[in-house]
Design an enzyme around this catalytic site. Structure first.
Site: not given
Ligand code: GAR
Length: 201
Positions: A12, A14, A66, A94, A110
């Site tokens: 988390g 982000n 699912r 989703l 991404h």
């Molecule tokens: C992040 O690097 C995000 O961009 C990636 O997962 C990580 C989550 O980190 N998402 C993907 O790969 C989506 N395809 P976080 O939980 O610390 O935010």
């Protein structure tokens, strides 16, 4: 006021970047109304609770089918009545029903410059492993609207990040987060809150 629901699966960071940007005013007129995780032990849930944000988990193992899991995710979203759904490291694809219901109102971060290193199987650390394997010298992150495909929706914002000779997947992931993800995701949400992003066509 823009009501956002943030969907997460892991650490988390982000989500934290969004929480901090709402708190210090870099994201205007926005409230995080709910955090939804597909993992009951995701640290992202703790981050939400620490900031007084409602946090719920909806895990695949709770449901035999699912379809029922997808319905529960939709219900968790509907209860929060968000204007915008933010996928911040949400590693579940989703359902078409959710995408239809929130068409043009779901964004995803991404960790690569789409269309490189994206699509099925490209998530989290794997993206950076593949970038290093291919030997690219520049990578980055992308914020895009979510459509029916995997990482195929309209691109909103991208930021490039340099790859270093001695990078490991972990060091590269960290730099992409620090220099790109934690910046462009809050910036995009702020632009949406200000009404300055529209999908044409
Ligand atoms: C992040 O690097 C995000 O961009 C990636 O997962 C990580 C989550 O980190 N998402 C993907 O790969 C989506 N395809 P976080 O939980 O610390 O935010």
């Amino acid at each position: 006021m823009l009501r956002i629901a943030v969907m997460v699966s892991g650490g988390g960071t982000n989500l934290q970047a969004i929480i901090d940007a709402v708190a210090d005013g870099r994201i205007h007129d926005t409230e995080i109304v709910r955090v939804i995780s597909n993992k009951a032990d995701a640290y992202a849930l703790q981050r939400a609770k620490n900031s007084g944000i409602e946090a719920v988990s909806v895990t695949r193992s709770e449901y035999a089918e699912r379809l029922d899991f997808d319905r529960a995710l939709l219900k968790a979203l509907e209860e929060a009545a968000p204007d915008l759904v933010v996928l911040a490291g949400f590693l579940v694809v989703l359902s078409p029903e959710i995408i239809k219901k929130y068409k043009g109102r779901i964004i995803n971060i991404h960790p690569s410059l789409i269309p490189s290193f994206c699509g099925e199987g490209y998530y989290g650390l794997r993206v950076h492993e593949e970038a290093l394997k291919r030997g690219v010298k520049i990578t980055g992150a992308t914020v895009h609207f979510v459509d029916e495909g995997c990482d195929t929706g309209p691109i909103i914002m991208q930021k490039a990040v340099e790859v270093r000779q001695d990078d490991t997947p972990e060091t590269l992931q960290r730099r992409v987060m620090e220099q790109a993800e934690w910046k462009i995701l809050p910036e995009t949400i702020d632009m949406i809150a200000r009404g300055s992003i529209r999908i044409k066509g």
